[in-house]
Design an enzyme around this catalytic site. Structure first.
Site, PDB file in Angstrom:
ATOM      1  N   ASN A 189      -4.550  -6.823  -7.011  1.00  0.00           N
ATOM      2  CA  ASN A 189      -3.417  -6.823  -6.093  1.00  0.00           C
ATOM      3  C   ASN A 189      -3.443  -8.249  -4.938  1.00  0.00           C
ATOM      4  O   ASN A 189      -2.467  -8.578  -4.896  1.00  0.00           O
ATOM      5  CB  ASN A 189      -3.308  -5.465  -5.193  1.00  0.00           C
ATOM      6  CG  ASN A 189      -3.349  -4.202  -6.273  1.00  0.00           C
ATOM      7  OD1 ASN A 189      -3.003  -4.435  -7.286  1.00  0.00           O
ATOM      8  ND2 ASN A 189      -3.884  -3.325  -5.719  1.00  0.00           N
ATOM      9  N   ASP A 190      -4.551  -8.014  -4.526  1.00  0.00           N
ATOM     10  CA  ASP A 190      -4.823  -9.254  -3.561  1.00  0.00           C
ATOM     11  C   ASP A 190      -4.925 -10.335  -4.470  1.00  0.00           C
ATOM     12  O   ASP A 190      -4.708 -11.682  -3.830  1.00  0.00           O
ATOM     13  CB  ASP A 190      -5.982  -8.866  -2.559  1.00  0.00           C
ATOM     14  CG  ASP A 190      -5.537  -7.937  -1.469  1.00  0.00           C
ATOM     15  OD1 ASP A 190      -4.464  -8.315  -0.780  1.00  0.00           O
ATOM     16  OD2 ASP A 190      -6.111  -7.057  -1.335  1.00  0.00           O
ATOM     17  N   CYS A 219      -9.576  -3.091 -10.326  1.00  0.00           N
ATOM     18  CA  CYS A 219      -9.437  -1.787  -9.796  1.00  0.00           C
ATOM     19  C   CYS A 219      -8.063  -2.048  -8.970  1.00  0.00           C
ATOM     20  O   CYS A 219      -7.514  -1.059  -8.669  1.00  0.00           O
ATOM     21  CB  CYS A 219     -10.398  -1.030  -8.900  1.00  0.00           C
ATOM     22  SG  CYS A 219     -10.657  -2.618  -7.704  1.00  0.00           S
ATOM     23  N   ARG A 267     -15.916   2.082  -1.423  1.00  0.00           N
ATOM     24  CA  ARG A 267     -15.500   0.747  -0.837  1.00  0.00           C
ATOM     25  C   ARG A 267     -15.263   0.700   0.712  1.00  0.00           C
ATOM     26  O   ARG A 267     -14.787   1.924   1.322  1.00  0.00           O
ATOM     27  CB  ARG A 267     -14.020   0.344  -1.289  1.00  0.00           C
ATOM     28  CG  ARG A 267     -13.663  -1.004  -0.780  1.00  0.00           C
ATOM     29  CD  ARG A 267     -12.309  -1.857  -1.164  1.00  0.00           C
ATOM     30  NE  ARG A 267     -11.424  -1.015  -0.622  1.00  0.00           N
ATOM     31  CZ  ARG A 267      -9.978  -1.398  -0.981  1.00  0.00           C
ATOM     32  NH1 ARG A 267      -9.717  -2.303  -1.854  1.00  0.00           N
ATOM     33  NH2 ARG A 267      -9.036  -0.582  -0.509  1.00  0.00           N
ATOM     34  N   GLU A 315     -11.113 -10.686  -4.976  1.00  0.00           N
ATOM     35  CA  GLU A 315      -9.682 -10.425  -4.646  1.00  0.00           C
ATOM     36  C   GLU A 315      -9.223 -11.887  -3.992  1.00  0.00           C
ATOM     37  O   GLU A 315      -8.160 -11.796  -3.484  1.00  0.00           O
ATOM     38  CB  GLU A 315      -9.305  -9.217  -3.870  1.00  0.00           C
ATOM     39  CG  GLU A 315     -10.177  -8.785  -2.839  1.00  0.00           C
ATOM     40  CD  GLU A 315      -9.862  -7.429  -2.489  1.00  0.00           C
ATOM     41  OE1 GLU A 315      -8.928  -6.896  -2.761  1.00  0.00           O
ATOM     42  OE2 GLU A 315     -10.602  -6.885  -1.526  1.00  0.00           O
ATOM     43  N   ARG A 358     -10.467   3.961  -1.523  1.00  0.00           N
ATOM     44  CA  ARG A 358     -10.390   3.350  -0.208  1.00  0.00           C
ATOM     45  C   ARG A 358     -10.418   4.131   0.888  1.00  0.00           C
ATOM     46  O   ARG A 358      -9.710   4.740   1.449  1.00  0.00           O
ATOM     47  CB  ARG A 358      -8.700   3.163  -0.465  1.00  0.00           C
ATOM     48  CG  ARG A 358      -8.337   2.171  -1.867  1.00  0.00           C
ATOM     49  CD  ARG A 358      -6.754   2.185  -1.570  1.00  0.00           C
ATOM     50  NE  ARG A 358      -6.529   1.008  -2.767  1.00  0.00           N
ATOM     51  CZ  ARG A 358      -5.884   0.851  -3.872  1.00  0.00           C
ATOM     52  NH1 ARG A 358      -5.611   2.359  -4.359  1.00  0.00           N
ATOM     53  NH2 ARG A 358      -5.721  -0.069  -4.326  1.00  0.00           N
ATOM     54  N   ARG A 389       2.204  -9.372  -0.917  1.00  0.00           N
ATOM     55  CA  ARG A 389       2.468  -8.364  -1.615  1.00  0.00           C
ATOM     56  C   ARG A 389       3.241  -7.265  -1.058  1.00  0.00           C
ATOM     57  O   ARG A 389       3.842  -6.593  -1.766  1.00  0.00           O
ATOM     58  CB  ARG A 389       1.231  -7.792  -2.080  1.00  0.00           C
ATOM     59  CG  ARG A 389       0.387  -7.089  -1.006  1.00  0.00           C
ATOM     60  CD  ARG A 389      -1.248  -6.913  -1.313  1.00  0.00           C
ATOM     61  NE  ARG A 389      -1.615  -5.653  -1.767  1.00  0.00           N
ATOM     62  CZ  ARG A 389      -2.433  -4.631  -1.899  1.00  0.00           C
ATOM     63  NH1 ARG A 389      -3.655  -5.544  -1.631  1.00  0.00           N
ATOM     64  NH2 ARG A 389      -2.717  -3.711  -2.270  1.00  0.00           N
ATOM     65  N   HIS A 415       1.054  -1.024   0.176  1.00  0.00           N
ATOM     66  CA  HIS A 415      -0.127  -0.070  -0.079  1.00  0.00           C
ATOM     67  C   HIS A 415       0.876   1.234  -0.071  1.00  0.00           C
ATOM     68  O   HIS A 415       0.434   2.337  -0.493  1.00  0.00           O
ATOM     69  CB  HIS A 415      -1.033   0.038   1.268  1.00  0.00           C
ATOM     70  CG  HIS A 415      -2.034  -1.001   0.852  1.00  0.00           C
ATOM     71  ND1 HIS A 415      -2.079  -2.093   1.189  1.00  0.00           N
ATOM     72  CD2 HIS A 415      -3.009  -0.929   0.099  1.00  0.00           C
ATOM     73  CE1 HIS A 415      -3.253  -2.837   0.745  1.00  0.00           C
ATOM     74  NE2 HIS A 415      -3.863  -2.001  -0.188  1.00  0.00           N
TER      75      HIS A 415
HETATM   76  C1  PEP Z   1      -6.648  -4.943  -4.677  1.00  0.00           C
HETATM   77  O1  PEP Z   1      -6.315  -5.804  -3.841  1.00  0.00           O
HETATM   78  O2  PEP Z   1      -6.433  -5.050  -5.964  1.00  0.00           O
HETATM   79  C2  PEP Z   1      -7.256  -3.478  -4.325  1.00  0.00           C
HETATM   80  C3  PEP Z   1      -7.595  -2.674  -5.544  1.00  0.00           C
HETATM   81  O3  PEP Z   1      -7.466  -3.247  -3.310  1.00  0.00           O
HETATM   82  P1  PEP Z   1      -6.090  -2.702  -2.321  1.00  0.00           P
HETATM   83  O4  PEP Z   1      -5.190  -2.609  -3.182  1.00  0.00           O
HETATM   84  O5  PEP Z   1      -6.592  -1.715  -1.546  1.00  0.00           O
HETATM   85  O6  PEP Z   1      -6.053  -4.183  -1.354  1.00  0.00           O
HETATM   86 MG    MG Z   2      -7.481  -5.258  -1.886  1.00  0.00          MG
END
Ligand code: PEP
Ligand code: MG
Length: 587
Positions: free
Chosen positions: A475-476, A523, A353, A452, A316, A486, A209
């Protein structure tokens, strides 16, 4: 001496500036800028903390039993002496008044400076006093922790004349880059809109993040640079190459010239792309694509509008909750933030979200310290919300109320099963009922879930029966499919959004949503990665949500693409064991 440090490229571009080291060896503290009018109070706060520790040690000395070993008594003397040393006190004062650092940051910066001097001492006894100095600083910090109150950084650049010993040059106008061991997402937010031209951190992965916030700030950043915060010294000249993931320290004039040239090229390219702002995102074969923005704060809507976003695809909201020492924003404060985002988007839809806290997004530092062994697999995100239903419903009520004033899409993160969807929707019903009881009006909204977790991707057809839309959080999804943390730079080389297993999950979710006639977006960071645009189009994706700064580059790819032709090619990529090479060959 010039040297290079290699890390991970997370936010493109070139930054050249003097290093500000935002960390001390072992102590994790909050870093933020104070306003000039707060200088006096901040110096007093630092002095009060120091004086309290001095009093504490003096009391200990007085109450010390007579039979205590002589060495211990002598050590207390040393600590008292160090605490009252002018070098420490004056240094802290200067960092506060010249650089507008908060007291904790000023103390750890000065400590860093002094301990380096200790390291260079010949005398072993004196060298060992470094540990004592760190101990007294820790005592002061422990005291300050109870009284720290972060404030937002000033929004306009400010500089002052550094007057520390050895910093004699006038570099008031030099740009600054931040070098830190680690920066929490909350730290990053506090630095948002501040003076830094670039970031380097020792830890972190490409989709940590911290990296995401750096990208959203649209300034060059390198993470996972291992011991950068130890190797770079305060005020060293540093080049951050956010494309190559390299940090060059004390560059020679030839290197500086080369990077200066590249910096100018980047800004020319940006200027060229900015001409696409009002061009509709339509492929060569006439497919209209929705390009949305990811935001962390309502204020980011300005950048979203500037980037030509058709709405917000991911707000977010957890960033509204961070760094507040556990004190949550109440319903009205949240409502005001959501309204601000709706206003900022001038009638375009805003996807809000619900809070996605946990793992590498701690509420505050204390929360992270208490974190469990496997935080990414623990009580994070929707699990955390469902575990604290009253907090969750406060957020839901605020969102429902905001939905009266504009198009709101409600998005739930990290759902992993239909049972969880039911529980979540039940909380939404309860939130509506609570507003009804209070006689407070609210609006209608579209309800969606993030995909995710692999379980969600595999169950997407069942999910879709309960939802209006889904949004793929790559991402997740990559993290959980490949079992790669990650945020961990040690396994960052294994983090692969083009892994065939990940691509199959993405492809299936897009196909299922398209078959059901429901909207699907991506996203996660892959949505803003131009090397993925054609593949995602070929897989049938028509809605992308990304950092505002990435929108125009992705739009350029879309304008050059023929979606129909890409469909067949995407299937060959999907069937391949090595999608990466097929994509590279087609680029
Ligand atoms: C993701 O996991 O791709 C996502 C958009 O959420 P975050 O990056 O905030 O975990
Ligand atoms: Mg995520």
């Amino acid at each position: 001496m010039t040297f290079a440090i290699h890390g991970l490229a997370v936010a493109p571009g070139i930054a050249i500036g003097r290093a500000v080291i935002a960390v001390s060896s072992r102590m994790e503290v909050v870093h933020y800028f104070i306003e000039p009018h707060q200088i006096g109070d901040e110096i007093k706060r630092a002095r009060r903390a120091r004086d309290t520790v001095v009093d504490e040690l003096k009391r200990m000395q007085e109450e010390m039993p007579a039979d205590v070993p002589h060495e211990l008594a002598a050590l207390l003397d040393v600590h008292l002496m160090l605490l009252q040393d002018e070098l420490l006190e004056n240094g802290v004062k200067r960092w506060i008044s010249d650089r507008l650092y908060n007291a904790e940051w000023a103390l750890t910066t000065q400590l860093e400076l002094i301990t380096r001097q200790f390291d260079e001492m010949e005398d072993e006894y004196l060298r060992e006093r470094k540990a004592d100095l760190e101990q007294v600083a820790e005592r002061i910090l422990r005291y300050m922790r109870g009284v720290a109150s972060p404030v937002a950084p000033p929004s306009s650049p400010r500089r002052a004349q550094p007057v520390l010993a050895g910093m004699s040059e006038d570099f008031a106008e030099d740009p600054l880059v931040l070098v830190a061991s680690d920066l929490s997402p909350a730290d990053m937010l506090q630095f948002k809109n501040s003076v830094f031209a670039g970031f380097v951190t020792d830890v972190g992965g490409k989709t940590s993040h911290t990296a995401i916030v750096a990208r959203s700030m649209d300034i060059p950043a390198v993470v996972g640079a291992r011991s950068a915060s130890q190797l770079v010294r305060q005020d060293d000249w540093v080049v951050i190459d956010g494309d190559a993931g390299v940090v060059i320290v004390n560059p020679s004039s030839i290197i500086l010239e080369e990077y200066g040239f590249r910096q100018r090229q980047v800004s020319l390219e940006r200027e060229r792309l900015s001409r696409l702002r009002h061009t509709p995102a339509v492929t060569l074969d006439g497919q209209s694509i929705r390009l949305l923005a990811n935001i962390e704060r309502p204020g980011d809507c300005e950048a979203a509008m500037r980037g030509g976003a058709a709405g917000v695809g991911l707000f977010r909201t957890e960033f509204l909750f961070m760094g507040r020492a556990g004190k949550m924003p109440d319903e009205d404060e949240q409502y005001a933030s959501y309204l601000e985002a709706l206003d900022g988007m001038k009638g375009a839809p805003v996807t809000i979200r619900t809070i996605d806290i946990g793992a590498d997004k701690p509420l505050d530092k204390g929360h992270r310290e208490q974190s469990v062994l496997n935080p990414a697999l623990g009580l994070r995100s929707i699990r955390w919300s469902l575990a604290d239903a009253s907090m969750f419903r406060t957020q839901l009520r605020a969102i429902l109320r905001a939905a009266r004033h504009g198009p709101v899409h409600l998005l739930f993160p990290m759902l992993s099963g239909v049972g969880e969807i039911r529980q979540t929707l039940a909380q939404l019903d309860l939130a509506r009922a609570e507003l009804d009881t209070r006689g407070v009006a609210y609006g209608t909204l579209k309800i969606g879930a993030m995909i995710e977790v692999p379980a969600a991707a595999l169950m997407v057809r069942s999910f879709l029966k309960h939802l209006d839309y889904v949004s793929i959080g790559t991402n997740d999804l990559v993290q959980y499919t490949l079992a790669i943390d990650r945020a961990d730079e040690a396994v960052a080389h294994l983090y692969d959004p083009m892994h065939p297993a990940v691509l199959r999950l993405i492809a299936d979710v897009i196909a299922a949503a398209n078959e059901a006639g429901k909207e699907v977006s991506v996203c996660g960071e892959t949505a803003g990665d131009v090397t993925m645009t054609r593949l995602l189009l070929g897989l049938g994706l028509r809605c992308f949500s990304m950092h505002p700064a990435q929108i125009l580059a992705v739009k350029q790819e879309i304008l050059r693409a023929d979606a129909a032709k890409l469909t067949e090619w995407a299937q060959t990529v999907l069937d391949s064991d090595d999608p990466q090479s097929l994509c590279a060959a087609a680029a």
